[in-house]
Design an enzyme around this catalytic site. Structure first.
Site, PDB file in Angstrom:
ATOM      1  N   LYS A  23       0.834  -1.212   0.000  1.00  0.00           N
ATOM      2  CA  LYS A  23       0.000   0.000   0.000  1.00  0.00           C
ATOM      3  C   LYS A  23       0.864   1.256   0.000  1.00  0.00           C
ATOM      4  O   LYS A  23       0.625   2.185  -0.766  1.00  0.00           O
ATOM      5  CB  LYS A  23      -0.901  -0.008   1.244  1.00  0.00           C
ATOM      6  CG  LYS A  23      -1.596   1.310   1.519  1.00  0.00           C
ATOM      7  CD  LYS A  23      -2.465   1.242   2.751  1.00  0.00           C
ATOM      8  CE  LYS A  23      -1.747   1.536   4.043  1.00  0.00           C
ATOM      9  NZ  LYS A  23      -1.390   2.969   4.252  1.00  0.00           N
ATOM     10  N   ASN A  24       1.878   1.270   0.878  1.00  0.00           N
ATOM     11  CA  ASN A  24       2.643   2.504   1.044  1.00  0.00           C
ATOM     12  C   ASN A  24       3.582   2.801  -0.126  1.00  0.00           C
ATOM     13  O   ASN A  24       4.153   3.896  -0.199  1.00  0.00           O
ATOM     14  CB  ASN A  24       3.437   2.473   2.356  1.00  0.00           C
ATOM     15  CG  ASN A  24       2.525   2.647   3.558  1.00  0.00           C
ATOM     16  OD1 ASN A  24       1.339   2.887   3.418  1.00  0.00           O
ATOM     17  ND2 ASN A  24       3.091   2.530   4.749  1.00  0.00           N
ATOM     18  N   ARG A  93      -4.109  10.634   4.849  1.00  0.00           N
ATOM     19  CA  ARG A  93      -3.038  11.627   4.817  1.00  0.00           C
ATOM     20  C   ARG A  93      -2.153  11.487   3.587  1.00  0.00           C
ATOM     21  O   ARG A  93      -1.607  12.470   3.091  1.00  0.00           O
ATOM     22  CB  ARG A  93      -2.145  11.472   6.046  1.00  0.00           C
ATOM     23  CG  ARG A  93      -2.832  11.647   7.347  1.00  0.00           C
ATOM     24  CD  ARG A  93      -1.850  11.431   8.465  1.00  0.00           C
ATOM     25  NE  ARG A  93      -0.712  12.317   8.309  1.00  0.00           N
ATOM     26  CZ  ARG A  93      -0.660  13.551   8.795  1.00  0.00           C
ATOM     27  NH1 ARG A  93      -1.661  14.031   9.474  1.00  0.00           N
ATOM     28  NH2 ARG A  93       0.399  14.300   8.593  1.00  0.00           N
ATOM     29  N   CYS A 117      -4.394  13.150  13.735  1.00  0.00           N
ATOM     30  CA  CYS A 117      -4.191  11.750  13.382  1.00  0.00           C
ATOM     31  C   CYS A 117      -4.096  10.930  14.654  1.00  0.00           C
ATOM     32  O   CYS A 117      -3.590  11.396  15.672  1.00  0.00           O
ATOM     33  CB  CYS A 117      -2.898  11.633  12.586  1.00  0.00           C
ATOM     34  SG  CYS A 117      -2.420   9.957  12.225  1.00  0.00           S
ATOM     35  N   ARG A 122       1.300  14.812  13.388  1.00  0.00           N
ATOM     36  CA  ARG A 122       1.959  14.412  12.133  1.00  0.00           C
ATOM     37  C   ARG A 122       1.965  15.604  11.197  1.00  0.00           C
ATOM     38  O   ARG A 122       1.177  15.685  10.254  1.00  0.00           O
ATOM     39  CB  ARG A 122       1.204  13.259  11.476  1.00  0.00           C
ATOM     40  CG  ARG A 122       1.602  11.907  11.990  1.00  0.00           C
ATOM     41  CD  ARG A 122       0.806  10.831  11.329  1.00  0.00           C
ATOM     42  NE  ARG A 122       1.433  10.285  10.146  1.00  0.00           N
ATOM     43  CZ  ARG A 122       0.888   9.316   9.409  1.00  0.00           C
ATOM     44  NH1 ARG A 122      -0.283   8.832   9.724  1.00  0.00           N
ATOM     45  NH2 ARG A 122       1.516   8.848   8.352  1.00  0.00           N
ATOM     46  N   ASP A 306       5.269   0.750  12.160  1.00  0.00           N
ATOM     47  CA  ASP A 306       3.984   0.170  11.744  1.00  0.00           C
ATOM     48  C   ASP A 306       3.788  -1.258  12.252  1.00  0.00           C
ATOM     49  O   ASP A 306       2.695  -1.804  12.142  1.00  0.00           O
ATOM     50  CB  ASP A 306       3.849   0.192  10.215  1.00  0.00           C
ATOM     51  CG  ASP A 306       3.530   1.586   9.704  1.00  0.00           C
ATOM     52  OD1 ASP A 306       3.246   2.479  10.526  1.00  0.00           O
ATOM     53  OD2 ASP A 306       3.567   1.795   8.474  1.00  0.00           O
ATOM     54  N   ILE A 328       9.494   7.020  16.500  1.00  0.00           N
ATOM     55  CA  ILE A 328       8.975   7.712  15.310  1.00  0.00           C
ATOM     56  C   ILE A 328       7.721   8.527  15.656  1.00  0.00           C
ATOM     57  O   ILE A 328       7.619   9.703  15.312  1.00  0.00           O
ATOM     58  CB  ILE A 328       8.660   6.715  14.171  1.00  0.00           C
ATOM     59  CG1 ILE A 328       9.832   5.759  13.929  1.00  0.00           C
ATOM     60  CG2 ILE A 328       8.273   7.461  12.891  1.00  0.00           C
ATOM     61  CD1 ILE A 328      11.107   6.384  13.409  1.00  0.00           C
ATOM     62  N   ARG A 398      -8.797  -0.397   4.953  1.00  0.00           N
ATOM     63  CA  ARG A 398      -7.895   0.605   4.363  1.00  0.00           C
ATOM     64  C   ARG A 398      -6.542  -0.014   4.009  1.00  0.00           C
ATOM     65  O   ARG A 398      -5.891   0.441   3.075  1.00  0.00           O
ATOM     66  CB  ARG A 398      -7.641   1.750   5.355  1.00  0.00           C
ATOM     67  CG  ARG A 398      -8.816   2.674   5.574  1.00  0.00           C
ATOM     68  CD  ARG A 398      -8.397   3.840   6.447  1.00  0.00           C
ATOM     69  NE  ARG A 398      -7.202   4.492   5.881  1.00  0.00           N
ATOM     70  CZ  ARG A 398      -6.478   5.405   6.502  1.00  0.00           C
ATOM     71  NH1 ARG A 398      -6.793   5.786   7.716  1.00  0.00           N
ATOM     72  NH2 ARG A 398      -5.431   5.946   5.912  1.00  0.00           N
TER      73      ARG A 398
HETATM   74  C1  UD1 Z   1       4.836   6.817   6.283  1.00  0.00           C
HETATM   75  C2  UD1 Z   1       3.886   5.643   6.241  1.00  0.00           C
HETATM   76  C3  UD1 Z   1       3.413   5.277   7.634  1.00  0.00           C
HETATM   77  C4  UD1 Z   1       4.606   5.069   8.574  1.00  0.00           C
HETATM   78  C5  UD1 Z   1       5.551   6.254   8.505  1.00  0.00           C
HETATM   79  C6  UD1 Z   1       6.820   6.041   9.303  1.00  0.00           C
HETATM   80  C7  UD1 Z   1       2.811   5.919   4.087  1.00  0.00           C
HETATM   81  C8  UD1 Z   1       1.582   6.195   3.322  1.00  0.00           C
HETATM   82  N1  UD1 Z   1       2.743   5.987   5.420  1.00  0.00           N
HETATM   83  O1  UD1 Z   1       4.106   7.947   6.746  1.00  0.00           O
HETATM   84  O2  UD1 Z   1       2.639   4.077   7.561  1.00  0.00           O
HETATM   85  O3  UD1 Z   1       4.146   4.910   9.909  1.00  0.00           O
HETATM   86  O4  UD1 Z   1       5.925   6.513   7.147  1.00  0.00           O
HETATM   87  O5  UD1 Z   1       7.499   4.928   8.843  1.00  0.00           O
HETATM   88  O6  UD1 Z   1       3.828   5.577   3.524  1.00  0.00           O
HETATM   89  N2  UD1 Z   1       7.357  14.661  10.207  1.00  0.00           N
HETATM   90  C9  UD1 Z   1       7.448  16.000  10.504  1.00  0.00           C
HETATM   91  N3  UD1 Z   1       7.192  16.903   9.512  1.00  0.00           N
HETATM   92  C10 UD1 Z   1       6.872  16.520   8.246  1.00  0.00           C
HETATM   93  C11 UD1 Z   1       6.770  15.154   7.953  1.00  0.00           C
HETATM   94  C12 UD1 Z   1       7.027  14.228   8.959  1.00  0.00           C
HETATM   95  O7  UD1 Z   1       7.737  16.385  11.640  1.00  0.00           O
HETATM   96  O8  UD1 Z   1       6.656  17.387   7.395  1.00  0.00           O
HETATM   97  C13 UD1 Z   1       7.615  13.648  11.277  1.00  0.00           C
HETATM   98  C14 UD1 Z   1       6.379  12.818  11.612  1.00  0.00           C
HETATM   99  O9  UD1 Z   1       5.527  13.478  12.520  1.00  0.00           O
HETATM  100  C15 UD1 Z   1       7.004  11.562  12.185  1.00  0.00           C
HETATM  101  C16 UD1 Z   1       8.277  11.412  11.367  1.00  0.00           C
HETATM  102  O10 UD1 Z   1       8.525  12.696  10.792  1.00  0.00           O
HETATM  103  O11 UD1 Z   1       7.351  11.756  13.530  1.00  0.00           O
HETATM  104  C17 UD1 Z   1       8.198  10.387  10.259  1.00  0.00           C
HETATM  105  O12 UD1 Z   1       7.083  10.678   9.423  1.00  0.00           O
HETATM  106  P1  UD1 Z   1       7.059  10.329   7.877  1.00  0.00           P
HETATM  107  O13 UD1 Z   1       8.237   9.479   7.551  1.00  0.00           O
HETATM  108  O14 UD1 Z   1       6.856  11.571   7.087  1.00  0.00           O
HETATM  109  O15 UD1 Z   1       5.743   9.438   7.753  1.00  0.00           O
HETATM  110  P2  UD1 Z   1       4.702   9.417   6.569  1.00  0.00           P
HETATM  111  O16 UD1 Z   1       5.416   9.528   5.257  1.00  0.00           O
HETATM  112  O17 UD1 Z   1       3.590  10.359   6.858  1.00  0.00           O
END
Ligand code: UD1
Length: 419
Positions: A23-24, A93, A117, A122, A306, A328, A398
């Site tokens: 999915k991701n 998201r 969330c 996030r 995850d 994380i 989902r």
């Molecule tokens: C993706 C995965 C999710 C997984 C996560 C971490 C998808 C669709 N989802 O989410 O299942 O749990 O990676 O492996 O692929 N952060 C910030 N600012 C930002 C973006 C992120 O502070 O602009 C922080 C987040 O709050 C979190 C960390 O960075 O603490 C990692 O988030 P991120 O790697 O961006 O996760 P997603 O891509 O949203």
């Protein structure tokens, strides 16, 4: 309509299942289709609600999207709109992945901010800051991020956190920027490598994906391709944990065991027999008590956040105490309160939980609060004696393709009840 699962637990899982597509990975690949004015074909796409949500986002933008038995056809020839509405982004998201492609294609974008969330805060600040560095003007109006740019120009982007989503968005935008972009402290997740590989097949010039340092040399245009999505490592991990927690056996096929190295290593240390090839793995956890083992969630290739919630359930069945530290998403523990209803012993302290192993869990009604916390509820239902009712399983729809069929084929007593 809100379906729920009824599970009669206490049966060790046993048998063979095939992994679905990731999915991701699929979600950003779908967004990447927007970078071309042609027909992109994606294979091995799981039949999931999140995929349907992303398809709706693409349709709003003007794409023609068809899904047929794992094959997704996305025609972006006539895209003429650069908005992703709140109604869709609030459901998922990952819709935010269209920001980068929209900017690259239309030099403007209006994408709803995702909001709150169940995993805790996030933000998307890193995505927005990176787009500014590439030359965009960004403003926030009515809950939407509005981006405009005359010319995208390559630059050096340091990510404070190696965000998966931000790394993906930057790679997509920078592929059509002028000159060289460097991402340092980039995310290394397999989903990022899959995206980079597809972008390269489309004509992009990207080096270093899968490492902390990614270089993208902008090109004038990209062409559509046919691509096959990688196997879902989180789905794989969830079923392996479920099999181990029920003292069962499992063979997984169509997987990438090199993507779940951290989990396989930890499973082995709990006393589970693990026998893996590159694309299949068998585990055996019968006739033994699992050893308690501490884990800390980390970015790839560390133990994935995850899988933290399902792992919690497995540790509830282990002998001894263990600690799970979540680095994380420090607040990602909504599963704990639900698990306490089954007789688990878990205490929470800051970003960690301490789990005291127990002999047995007793079935009850429990609720899913997000996809992976939901996976933990299902594993708990499979482990617990007697009947469990798993509520709010729209979260499972989902992220887990055919979950009850897969589990039933492994001998689980699980059925879906439509209310
Ligand atoms: C993706 C995965 C999710 C997984 C996560 C971490 C998808 C669709 N989802 O989410 O299942 O749990 O990676 O492996 O692929 N952060 C910030 N600012 C930002 C973006 C992120 O502070 O602009 C922080 C987040 O709050 C979190 C960390 O960075 O603490 C990692 O988030 P991120 O790697 O961006 O996760 P997603 O891509 O949203």
């Amino acid at each position: 309509m809100m379906d729920h699962f009824v599970i009669e637990g206490g049966i060790p899982l046993s048998g063979t299942i095939a992994c679905s597509g990731a999915k991701n990975s699929a979600l950003p690949l779908m967004a990447a289709a927007l970078l071309t004015e042609g027909v992109t074909v994606l294979n091995n796409i799981p039949d999931l609600q999140d995929i349907r949500t992303m398809a709706m986002v693409l349709r709003v933008i003007g794409a023609d999207v068809r899904f047929d038995n794992g094959r997704l056809t996305i025609d972006c020839s006539h895209c003429n709109f650069w908005e992703a509405p709140y109604e869709l982004v609030r459901k998922m998201r990952a819709s935010f992945y269209v920001l980068g492609p929209l900017i690259a294609r239309f030099r403007q974008a209006k994408v709803s901010l995702p909001g709150g969330c169940a995993l805790g805060p996030r933000p998307v600040d890193l995505h927005l800051k990176a787009m500014e560095q590439l030359g965009c003007d960004i403003s926030i109006e009515d809950g939407y991020a509005i981006a405009t740019v005359e010319k995208l120009i390559g630059t050096h982007i340091h990510l404070d956190i190696p965000s998966v989503g931000a790394t993906g968005n930057i790679m997509m935008t920078a592929s059509l920027a002028e000159g060289k972009t460097v991402i340092d402290n980039a995310a290394c997740e397999p989903d990022i490598v899959d995206l980079a590989d597809m972008l390269k097949a489309m004509g992009a010039n990207i080096e270093g994906a899968g490492t902390r340092y990614v270089e993208i040399n902008g090109v004038k245009g990209l062409h559509p391709v046919e691509w096959t999505v990688i196997p879902d490592r989180i789905e794989a991990g969830t079923y392996l944990i479920a099999a181990a927690a029920t003292s069962g056996t499992l063979t997984l096929t169509h997987c990438r065991t090199d993507h779940i190295g951290a989990l396989l290593n930890k499973l082995g240390k709990t006393g589970v027999d693990v026998d893996s090839n590159l694309d299949s793995v068998s585990i055996d956890a019968t006739d033994r008590k699992l050893k308690a083992l501490d884990i800390t969630t980390e970015v790839y290739p560390g133990f994935p956040t995850d899988l933290q919630a399902p792992w919690t359930v497995m540790m509830c069945m282990a002998v001894g105490d263990s600690i799970i530290k979540e680095t994380i998403y420090p607040e990602r523990f909504t599963h704990v309160q639900e698990l306490l209803r089954l007789g688990t012993r878990i205490t929470k302290k800051l970003n960690s939980i301490c789990i005291e192993g127990v002999d047995r869990l007793k079935g009850a009604s429990i609720m899913c609060s997000d996809i992976r916390a939901g996976a933990a509820m299902v594993v708990a239902g499979l482990v617990a004696d007697g009947q469990s009712k798993i509520l709010r399983i729209y979260h499972m729809d989902r992220g887990y393709e055919g979950m009850e069929e897969k589990l039933s084929s492994l001998g689980a007593n699980i059925r879906r009840v439509s209310e």
